[in-house]
Design an enzyme around this catalytic site. Structure first.
Site, PDB file in Angstrom:
ATOM      1  N   HIS A 199      14.181 -13.198  78.984  1.00 25.04           N
ATOM      2  CA  HIS A 199      14.117 -11.840  78.413  1.00 25.04           C
ATOM      3  C   HIS A 199      15.405 -11.539  77.635  1.00 25.04           C
ATOM      4  O   HIS A 199      15.358 -10.979  76.538  1.00 25.04           O
ATOM      5  CB  HIS A 199      13.990 -10.786  79.521  1.00 25.04           C
ATOM      6  N   LYS A 204       0.806  -2.384  90.006  1.00 28.53           N
ATOM      7  CA  LYS A 204       1.497  -3.565  90.549  1.00 28.53           C
ATOM      8  C   LYS A 204       2.468  -3.157  91.645  1.00 28.53           C
ATOM      9  O   LYS A 204       3.054  -2.087  91.589  1.00 28.53           O
ATOM     10  CB  LYS A 204       2.287  -4.250  89.431  1.00 28.53           C
ATOM     11  N   ARG A 256       5.927 -17.832  75.315  1.00 30.25           N
ATOM     12  CA  ARG A 256       6.544 -19.057  75.841  1.00 30.25           C
ATOM     13  C   ARG A 256       5.680 -20.270  75.535  1.00 30.25           C
ATOM     14  O   ARG A 256       6.133 -21.248  74.968  1.00 30.25           O
ATOM     15  CB  ARG A 256       6.744 -18.927  77.359  1.00 30.25           C
ATOM     16  N   SER A 266       9.448 -14.136  85.578  1.00 30.82           N
ATOM     17  CA  SER A 266       9.941 -13.289  86.671  1.00 30.82           C
ATOM     18  C   SER A 266       9.261 -13.676  87.980  1.00 30.82           C
ATOM     19  O   SER A 266       9.883 -13.692  89.038  1.00 30.82           O
ATOM     20  CB  SER A 266       9.659 -11.819  86.369  1.00 30.82           C
TER      21      SER A 266
HETATM   22  O1  PNS Z   1       6.096  -8.027  81.210  1.00 25.53           O
HETATM   23  P1  PNS Z   1       4.636  -7.765  81.172  1.00 25.53           P
HETATM   24  O2  PNS Z   1       4.144  -7.371  82.544  1.00 25.53           O
HETATM   25  O3  PNS Z   1       3.885  -8.924  80.589  1.00 25.53           O
HETATM   26  O4  PNS Z   1       4.406  -6.508  80.201  1.00 25.53           O
HETATM   27  C1  PNS Z   1       3.123  -5.999  79.973  1.00 25.53           C
HETATM   28  C2  PNS Z   1       3.172  -4.671  79.189  1.00 25.53           C
HETATM   29  C3  PNS Z   1       4.108  -3.696  79.854  1.00 25.53           C
HETATM   30  C4  PNS Z   1       3.675  -4.954  77.779  1.00 25.53           C
HETATM   31  C5  PNS Z   1       1.726  -4.112  79.135  1.00 25.53           C
HETATM   32  O5  PNS Z   1       1.173  -4.130  80.398  1.00 25.53           O
HETATM   33  C6  PNS Z   1       1.652  -2.700  78.577  1.00 25.53           C
HETATM   34  O6  PNS Z   1       1.898  -2.476  77.420  1.00 25.53           O
HETATM   35  N1  PNS Z   1       1.301  -1.724  79.458  1.00 25.53           N
HETATM   36  C7  PNS Z   1       1.248  -0.314  79.121  1.00 25.53           C
HETATM   37  C8  PNS Z   1      -0.173   0.231  79.182  1.00 25.53           C
HETATM   38  C9  PNS Z   1      -0.911  -0.093  77.907  1.00 25.53           C
HETATM   39  O7  PNS Z   1      -0.538   0.288  76.833  1.00 25.53           O
HETATM   40  N2  PNS Z   1      -2.042  -0.840  78.066  1.00 25.53           N
HETATM   41  C10 PNS Z   1      -2.865  -1.270  76.963  1.00 25.53           C
HETATM   42  C11 PNS Z   1      -2.403  -2.590  76.409  1.00 25.53           C
HETATM   43  S1  PNS Z   1      -3.521  -3.179  75.176  1.00 25.53           S
END
Ligand code: PNS
Length: 162
Positions: free
Chosen positions: A20, A44, A93, A131
């Site tokens: 990150h 989560k 990745r 993570s």
């Molecule tokens: O580090 P991560 O868990 O892969 O991040 C995922 C994240 C936070 C980018 C994604 O879950 C997100 O944007 N969540 C916010 C809710 C949202 O907008 N959902 C619709 C996505 S299409």
């Protein structure tokens, strides 16, 4: 002259890894302002509460003058619009990341066509990091000191009682 780009780098960051951090360093060179935004996810079960994740991010990004750390709830695109960000930054990745990232990028663009998702490829030395694996290795007594920033390593030790 176009206005400097504001970009959001969203994620769970539970916890922040060197992968990150590498993305933050490289992304911050491409935009005027980079907002690293921690999702306040009610579904989560995280290892670190949001406030602690934000704190670790802040401690690890003090050298970047155009990087801000924040947290958000709800839809990412709504938060991006609220922060007047035109770009969402994400890292890829391996090919296994691609499908989910494509889906998110396309859905986000459908919801807010003015916001583009830009992907950076993870640097090869971090391409195996996640993570989830860091937490697993640390919990099982492995050494994660080369996988995470010092601020995270210290808190991981406190958290898992080693
Ligand atoms: O580090 P991560 O868990 O892969 O991040 C995922 C994240 C936070 C980018 C994604 O879950 C997100 O944007 N969540 C916010 C809710 C949202 O907008 N959902 C619709 C996505 S299409």
């Amino acid at each position: 002259m176009p206005a400097p780009l504001i970009a959001i780098y969203p994620g769970s960051f539970d916890p922040l890894t060197n992968g990150h951090l590498d993305l933050i360093a490289r992304g911050s060179l491409l935009v005027g302002q980079l907002i690293v935004a921690v999702l306040e996810n009610t579904q989560k079960q995280p290892l670190f509460p949001v406030a602690e994740r934000v704190e670790m991010l802040k401690q690890s990004t003090t050298s970047f003058t155009n990087v801000e750390v924040d947290s958000f709830q709800g839809l990412l695109v709504d938060y991006a619009a609220h922060r007047q960000a035109g770009v969402i930054l994400r890292g890829i990745r391996a090919i296994s990341d691609y499908e989910a990232e494509l889906q998110m990028a396309l859905l986000n663009r459908r919801m807010r066509p003015g916001i583009e998702t830009i992907f950076l490829m993870a640097s090869e030395q971090h391409s195996f990091l996640s993570s989830r694996m860091v937490k697993e290795i640390a919990t099982l007594g492995g050494d994660v000191s080369s996988f995470v920033p010092a601020a995270v390593w210290k808190r991981l030790h406190v958290k898992i009682g080693r």
